[in-house]
Design a protein around this motif. Structure first.
Motif, PDB file in Angstrom:
ATOM      1  N   GLU B 148       0.695  -1.536   0.600  1.00 32.01           N
ATOM      2  CA  GLU B 148       0.449   0.030  -0.044  1.00 32.01           C
ATOM      3  C   GLU B 148       0.771   1.126  -0.284  1.00 32.01           C
ATOM      4  OE1 GLU B 148      -0.045  -1.737   2.596  1.00 32.01           O
ATOM      5  OE2 GLU B 148       0.533  -0.555   4.151  1.00 32.01           O
ATOM      6  N   PHE B 149      -0.087   2.445  -0.457  1.00 27.20           N
ATOM      7  CA  PHE B 149       0.990   3.987  -0.303  1.00 27.20           C
ATOM      8  C   PHE B 149      -0.309   4.927   0.234  1.00 27.20           C
ATOM      9  CE2 PHE B 149       4.963   5.376  -2.107  1.00 27.20           C
ATOM     10  CZ  PHE B 149       5.266   6.392  -1.586  1.00 27.20           C
ATOM     11  N   PHE B 150       0.371   4.956   1.826  1.00 26.29           N
ATOM     12  CA  PHE B 150      -0.512   5.486   2.444  1.00 26.29           C
ATOM     13  C   PHE B 150      -0.416   7.127   2.240  1.00 26.29           C
ATOM     14  CE2 PHE B 150      -1.903   8.264   6.549  1.00 26.29           C
ATOM     15  CZ  PHE B 150      -2.908   7.343   6.584  1.00 26.29           C
ATOM     16  N   TRP B 151      -1.803   7.435   2.090  1.00 25.29           N
ATOM     17  CA  TRP B 151      -2.557   8.749   2.493  1.00 25.29           C
ATOM     18  C   TRP B 151      -1.655  10.330   2.088  1.00 25.29           C
ATOM     19  CZ3 TRP B 151      -7.625   8.016   0.102  1.00 25.29           C
ATOM     20  CH2 TRP B 151      -8.374   7.096   0.409  1.00 25.29           C
ATOM     21  N   MET B 187      -6.157   5.488  -5.146  1.00 25.65           N
ATOM     22  CA  MET B 187      -7.954   6.242  -4.416  1.00 25.65           C
ATOM     23  C   MET B 187      -7.859   7.889  -3.813  1.00 25.65           C
ATOM     24  SD  MET B 187      -8.502   3.145  -1.396  1.00 25.65           S
ATOM     25  CE  MET B 187      -6.798   3.600  -0.546  1.00 25.65           C
ATOM     26  N   ALA B 236     -12.601   5.632  -5.756  1.00 26.88           N
ATOM     27  CA  ALA B 236     -11.346   4.668  -6.555  1.00 26.88           C
ATOM     28  C   ALA B 236     -11.712   4.324  -7.911  1.00 26.88           C
ATOM     29  CB  ALA B 236     -11.474   3.303  -6.290  1.00 26.88           C
ATOM     30  N   GLY B 254      -4.498   7.915  -2.294  1.00 19.32           N
ATOM     31  CA  GLY B 254      -3.377   6.836  -1.883  1.00 19.32           C
ATOM     32  C   GLY B 254      -4.041   5.628  -2.205  1.00 19.32           C
ATOM     33  N   SER B 255      -3.078   4.102  -1.896  1.00 21.90           N
ATOM     34  CA  SER B 255      -3.266   2.870  -2.518  1.00 21.90           C
ATOM     35  C   SER B 255      -3.227   1.377  -1.215  1.00 21.90           C
ATOM     36  CB  SER B 255      -2.619   3.204  -4.180  1.00 21.90           C
ATOM     37  OG  SER B 255      -1.631   2.664  -3.770  1.00 21.90           O
ATOM     38  N   ALA B 256      -4.099   0.876  -2.266  1.00 22.17           N
ATOM     39  CA  ALA B 256      -3.908   0.036  -1.065  1.00 22.17           C
ATOM     40  C   ALA B 256      -2.992  -1.288  -0.950  1.00 22.17           C
ATOM     41  CB  ALA B 256      -5.690  -1.183  -0.502  1.00 22.17           C
TER      42      ALA B 256
END
Lengths: 302, 302
Positions: B148-151, B187, B236, B254-256
């Motif tokens: 993931e990449f956090f917000w 997202m 998303a 961000g993205s999960a």
């Protein structure tokens, strides 16, 4: 490949260097499935769908009010945790509570749910007779920081590590919060319950202490998962608090992390047939603790 | 709270113990937005939507054939990586390639895309004049293991670490594979581009070497994110290869992680106004390398 030593066991796993996928040897619906005498038994079409797909989603198994009351109780229990203890699992690298086990024995409200006929009748119908609670837990997937859980078949673990003989158990996940696209809902591979995936490698000692946080053994291979998804796709049933998913004990499932501000809290109850009580594990390790696999069997009376 | 030392900078960040959310001081659409003379400029309604929501999704900015060709090129580039080098970022705890930077300079095919009028015309319209490529990269989110990449707001980082003066840049994410519900799609928080969130704490030296794998500084607070999501929700946008998302440089995104067997590979191109070229960073660290923030400015001629 060497002959496995546990040749009599159709569901051997974790003894070879290569994975294998074989057809399940057990029925999905045990007995005649008629559900006669069970007020809340599934109608024929839903039963057939469960048999084919491996799961059954219900929009409102519990009312939103019931779910809210259970959520409050779950949060109260999590807040009262005072450090490590059996049945309490925290997130990797933090003290945030990830799971509370055996709530059907430790808490009156959760015991009452586990004995509710809306749940038990379906389990009895699917498993062909009387059932008991093999495992119960509350799974917290906290906002922002809830971690993913990789694909797995519960049965593979229960068979190898707990000694559950056959595929004659059903899990129920009850949403206590919204389960939506962004908070790491349960994902399932339709029809994967038809296939038993033997995993690679041996199980280390006291594996469960780590595996409940981050699975490293009993993990299906990437190749196996690619094949299962190619056949059945992926579904993430979503819903409001009280919505629920019955899923067969061998259905592949997992869930992504939760980056959203919405906590995702689910109650899991696993019903096992009284005729399928756990024996010695089919792997070569001692059985896991009772909070993971009930051995004081108490038949459910409703 | 102490007065920040960089009082002349409206977008100071990472100097205080508390977070703050303030209104942006810059327009979202620069100039008159008419897009006159630009063949591929957005129609008025889409422009207005970008201004309000902070993004614009296009079902087929590139054809599927174009996307397939770029994907093959991206995979070829990733396979040719021979260990660490500038512009190559790997997954945490593995050698799997996560990002390849500055492909608009290192590769003819990606250079051609970055100069394509279907992209550049929109950027010119939104940013009110001539543009250059501030950053380009291919983001690989591998099947099963993509993290993931956090917000975050890109602008916060670009301002503090790279010296981008104003919010006058636009990012474009082009799907080279399907982006679906299960492979960790981008997202976004609609309308979050209207708010600048000052992050907590100081930036450590050579922060970028870690931050591109797992962000620890320049991270918006959980409270800030909760407020932004309460106002705008989460979206998303998904799509086939060739589908694309223009998003404003201050939009939270961000993205999960990707647990699915489907790799998610996207091409990112960031256009910045020629009048907004980077100066000295607004934080107290030296500027990051050129592959992260272009300093050899080459105006785009189409």
């Amino acid at each position: 490949m060497a002959q496995p030593t546990t040749i009599a066991d159709p569901y051997w796993s974790r003894t070879e260097h290569d994975w294998q996928a074989v057809d399940r040897e057990d029925p999905v619906v045990w007995g005649d499935g008629s559900g006669s005498g069970f007020e809340y038994a599934l109608p024929r079409e839903q039963l057939k769908s469960f048999e084919n797909e491996g799961f059954h989603h219900v929009d409102a198994l519990l009312s939103e009010a019931e779910a809210a009351e259970l959520l409050a109780e779950a949060d109260r229990l999590a807040a009262s945790v005072k450090g490590p203890s059996p049945g309490v699992v925290t997130e990797p690298q933090s003290d945030v509570v990830r799971s509370l086990f055996r709530v059907h024995r430790s808490n009156q409200k959760f015991r009452a749910v586990a004995h509710d006929r809306r749940l038990v009748d379906v389990a009895r119908q699917l498993l062909g007779g009387e059932v008991y609670v093999h495992q119960s837990r509350i799974n917290f997937k906290p906002a922002f920081d809830g971690r993913e859980f990789f694909w797995h078949s519960d049965f593979e673990t229960w068979h190898i590590e707990d000694g559950m003989p056959r595929m004659r158990a059903v899990s129920l996940s009850i949403s206590l919060t919204d389960n939506n696209e962004f908070n790491g809902p349960l994902m399932v591979i339709p029809r994967s319950h038809q296939t038993y995936v033997r995993c690679v490698g041996a199980t280390p000692e006291n594996h469960f202490e780590q595996s409940l946080r981050r699975q490293e053994y009993g993990v299906p291979s990437r190749e196996a998962m690619t094949q299962l998804v190619a056949r059945g796709g992926i579904l993430a049933p979503k819903g409001r608090p009280g919505s629920s998913l019955f899923f067969e004990c061998n259905l592949m499932h997992g869930s992504a992390g939760n980056l959203s501000p919405f906590p995702r809290t689910n109650l899991f109850i696993v019903y096992n047939s009284l005729e399928n009580a756990c024996v010695d594990p089919f792997g070569d390790r001692p059985p896991r603790p009772d909070y993971l696999a009930e051995r004081e069997i108490e038949p459910i009376v409703t």
